[in-house]
Motif scaffolding. Structure first.
Motif, PDB file in Angstrom:
ATOM      1  N   LEU A 171      13.846  73.766  58.101  1.00  0.00           N
ATOM      2  CA  LEU A 171      13.113  73.714  56.929  1.00  0.00           C
ATOM      3  C   LEU A 171      13.965  74.404  55.750  1.00  0.00           C
ATOM      4  CD1 LEU A 171       9.508  73.732  58.081  1.00  0.00           C
ATOM      5  CD2 LEU A 171      10.504  71.650  56.653  1.00  0.00           C
ATOM      6  N   ASP A 172      14.252  75.685  56.148  1.00  0.00           N
ATOM      7  CA  ASP A 172      14.983  76.580  55.114  1.00  0.00           C
ATOM      8  C   ASP A 172      16.421  76.140  54.937  1.00  0.00           C
ATOM      9  OD1 ASP A 172      12.833  78.339  55.448  1.00  0.00           O
ATOM     10  OD2 ASP A 172      13.720  79.729  56.939  1.00  0.00           O
ATOM     11  N   GLU A 173      17.037  75.331  55.746  1.00  0.00           N
ATOM     12  CA  GLU A 173      18.390  74.905  55.440  1.00  0.00           C
ATOM     13  C   GLU A 173      18.175  73.783  54.335  1.00  0.00           C
ATOM     14  OE1 GLU A 173      19.947  73.512  58.843  1.00  0.00           O
ATOM     15  OE2 GLU A 173      20.292  75.467  59.991  1.00  0.00           O
ATOM     16  N   VAL A 174      17.038  73.215  54.091  1.00  0.00           N
ATOM     17  CA  VAL A 174      16.977  71.935  53.302  1.00  0.00           C
ATOM     18  C   VAL A 174      16.046  72.453  51.928  1.00  0.00           C
ATOM     19  CG1 VAL A 174      17.105  70.279  54.850  1.00  0.00           C
ATOM     20  CG2 VAL A 174      14.945  70.947  54.083  1.00  0.00           C
ATOM     21  N   GLY A 175      15.838  73.827  51.970  1.00  0.00           N
ATOM     22  CA  GLY A 175      15.216  74.555  50.772  1.00  0.00           C
ATOM     23  C   GLY A 175      13.684  73.959  50.802  1.00  0.00           C
ATOM     24  N   ALA A 176      13.068  73.725  51.919  1.00  0.00           N
ATOM     25  CA  ALA A 176      11.569  73.710  51.826  1.00  0.00           C
ATOM     26  C   ALA A 176      10.886  74.910  51.588  1.00  0.00           C
ATOM     27  CB  ALA A 176      11.110  72.904  53.419  1.00  0.00           C
ATOM     28  N   GLN A 177       9.435  74.745  51.247  1.00  0.00           N
ATOM     29  CA  GLN A 177       8.639  75.848  51.060  1.00  0.00           C
ATOM     30  C   GLN A 177       7.492  75.459  51.954  1.00  0.00           C
ATOM     31  OE1 GLN A 177       8.403  76.198  46.422  1.00  0.00           O
ATOM     32  NE2 GLN A 177       9.139  78.070  46.902  1.00  0.00           N
TER      33      GLN A 177
END
Length: 501
Positions: free
Chosen positions: A55-61
């Protein structure tokens, strides 16, 4: 009668509105007790980094949503539902919620894979919302403290094996009742649908679009029934028949489908006898597998730290047969187990170690949430003799899977559901995507859901034994249909059949 269509369906709706429950508008079924207070629908979310690499790699929150444990008692205890958001660059259609199946599947990062199947134009138009449903993962999770990870296993080969199953499943149900208490009755699909509508309101969307696969198709169909005016572009991939959903009808339907997939796998293995040494024909490979199960029944097969008996060896086969891409993996796993049974040095590969660790040791944790949801949704027969009769009746045509797909489950010992199961009959537009060879949610189930959703279109992937297509199994025809629908809301004029690429 099983299905209400056309005029009959309309009359059913009119009778329901004239009855004791009454109808207060298009979404009257959603909250039959008390309206959801503003403290839930108006809460401000604290979005932050998810702390998960995918998730962090695609900029998710990620954020936590507070919801009532029991929507009939909104002033009572609460629980947390964890959601993720991958923001669209031009979210003209608002939000797309999702569910990866299970039930009990963790879905925070599910939309990462689904987004890869979307065209850039589709991807830009939505905020993609992942969710761990109530009772699951980072949400307020069910933890029944089971000694095994899975509430489904095979009954084995005889009455002794079945008696062991009855004892095991009764113990699992008792552990859930003891550890979870009153909250357990409210970990249900209908309440998850209500949670989804709270999330919709918090995110400021008049409607939601949705992508669900496997059990997620049932959740999506229930949301459409409960909140028809709030359902936008709904895609149900690898669909469950809502009339057969549960641990009896849906599981029994898997038996013939898995035996057919086992035939295809056996053909694949037989063509590679120089590698796997199970025989050069389907019959020889099947015979070797059944001999291995009988051997496991006589004496559990020791493989590393695990002991594999007749209850769990069919589960290994079931896990591996849901995609032809896994045939090589499964063949290697069964070869490893056969070598261990013959006393040869053998160790499980990482994938088999993960399967056995989860199934036999509840490592890293059990999946009791799956049974909590299914048993809380639909009551199951309580008489063990019912299951034994079904098992014995199926053995002739399902020599490997009869004991698995017809076995007793913890639901036979569960407290009855707090609400009736949802009858899905509506005219909300939707796209149903299904392969003819699906081993988990059968093609007949998708056809049944298509009948129940009178405005739906069915996209059939022909002659591929795959479960979950869009985002997992590339097919240009299926992907084009789904992307077109998500882009401009266009359903095909008629149902469509897609050949394998």
């Amino acid at each position: 009668m099983k299905r209400a269509k056309g005029l009959t369906a309309a009359l059913v709706g009119l009778v329901a509105c004239a009855g004791l429950i009454g109808c207060a508008g298009p979404d009257a079924e959603a909250n039959p007790h008390t309206a959801v207070p503003d403290r839930f629908t108006g809460q401000q979310l604290d979005w932050k980094a998810c702390g998960a690499p995918t998730l962090d790699e695609v900029g998710a929150q990620c954020a936590d949503v507070t919801v009532p444990v029991n929507y009939a008692d909104p002033q009572g205890p609460t629980l947390t539902v964890a959601i993720s958001r991958i923001a669209g660059t031009a979210p003209q259609r608002g939000v797309m919620l999702s569910n990866p199946g299970g039930p009990g599947g963790e879905g925070l990062d599910f939309m990462v894979a689904v987004a890869e199947a979307m065209t850039p134009e589709v991807r830009a138009r939505y905020d993609l919302i992942g969710m761990d449903p109530r009772g699951v993962g980072r949400s307020s999770a069910v933890d029944c403290r089971w000694p095994v990870g899975f509430g489904l296993h095979s009954a084995g080969l005889d009455a002794v094996g079945f008696a062991e199953s009855v004892a095991i499943q009764g113990d699992l149900a008792a552990r859930c009742a003891a550890t979870e208490g009153a909250r357990l009755a409210h970990v249900t699909t209908r309440n998850t649908a209500r949670d989804m509508d709270v999330i919709r309101g918090i995110l400021g969307a008049e409607k939601i679009s949705y992508f669900g696969t496997s059990y997620g198709t049932y959740l999506g169909a229930v949301y459409m029934q409960m909140f028809p005016s709030r359902s936008d572009r709904m895609v149900l991939d690898s669909a469950a028949d809502p009339d057969e959903y549960g641990t009896v009808g849906m599981m029994r339907a898997m038996g013939p489908a898995n035996e057919a997939a086992l035939d295809l796998w056996a053909d694949w293995v037989a063509a590679r006898d120089g590698v796997y040494h199970f025989g050069t024909s389907r019959a020889q490979v099947r015979g070797a597998v059944q001999d291995l199960i009988r051997q496991a029944a006589d004496k559990p097969i020791r493989l590393g730290e695990y002991e594999i008996d007749e209850h769990w060896l069919p589960v290994v086969l079931f896990v591996g047969l849901d995609s032809p891409d896994q045939y090589e993996m499964l063949a290697g796993q069964i070869r490893t187990i056969a070598d261990a049974a013959a006393g040869k040095p053998a160790q499980p590969d990482d994938t088999l170690d993960s399967t056995l660790g989860f199934a036999l040791q509840a490592r890293p944790k059990d999946n009791s949430a799956q049974m909590a949801i299914m048993c809380g949704d639909v009551a199951a027969p309580r008489d063990p003799a019912f299951y034994l009769r079904n098992i014995e009746a199926a053995r002739a045509t399902q020599p490997v899977f009869a004991g698995f797909t017809n076995n007793i489950t913890p639901c036979a010992f569960w407290t009855p559901p707090a609400e009736p199961a949802t009858a899905v009959r509506n005219a909300v537009p939707a796209m149903i995507v299904q392969s003819t060879g699906d081993t988990r949610t059968t093609y007949a189930g998708a056809v049944a859901l298509h009948d129940d959703l009178s405005a739906s279109r069915l996209i059939t992937l022909q002659d591929v034994p795959i479960h979950w297509i869009f985002g997992r199994y590339q097919n240009s025809c299926v992907y084009s249909a789904v992307n077109t629908y998500f882009l401009d809301g266009t359903l095909p004029a008629d149902d469509r059949t897609c050949p394998a690429d």
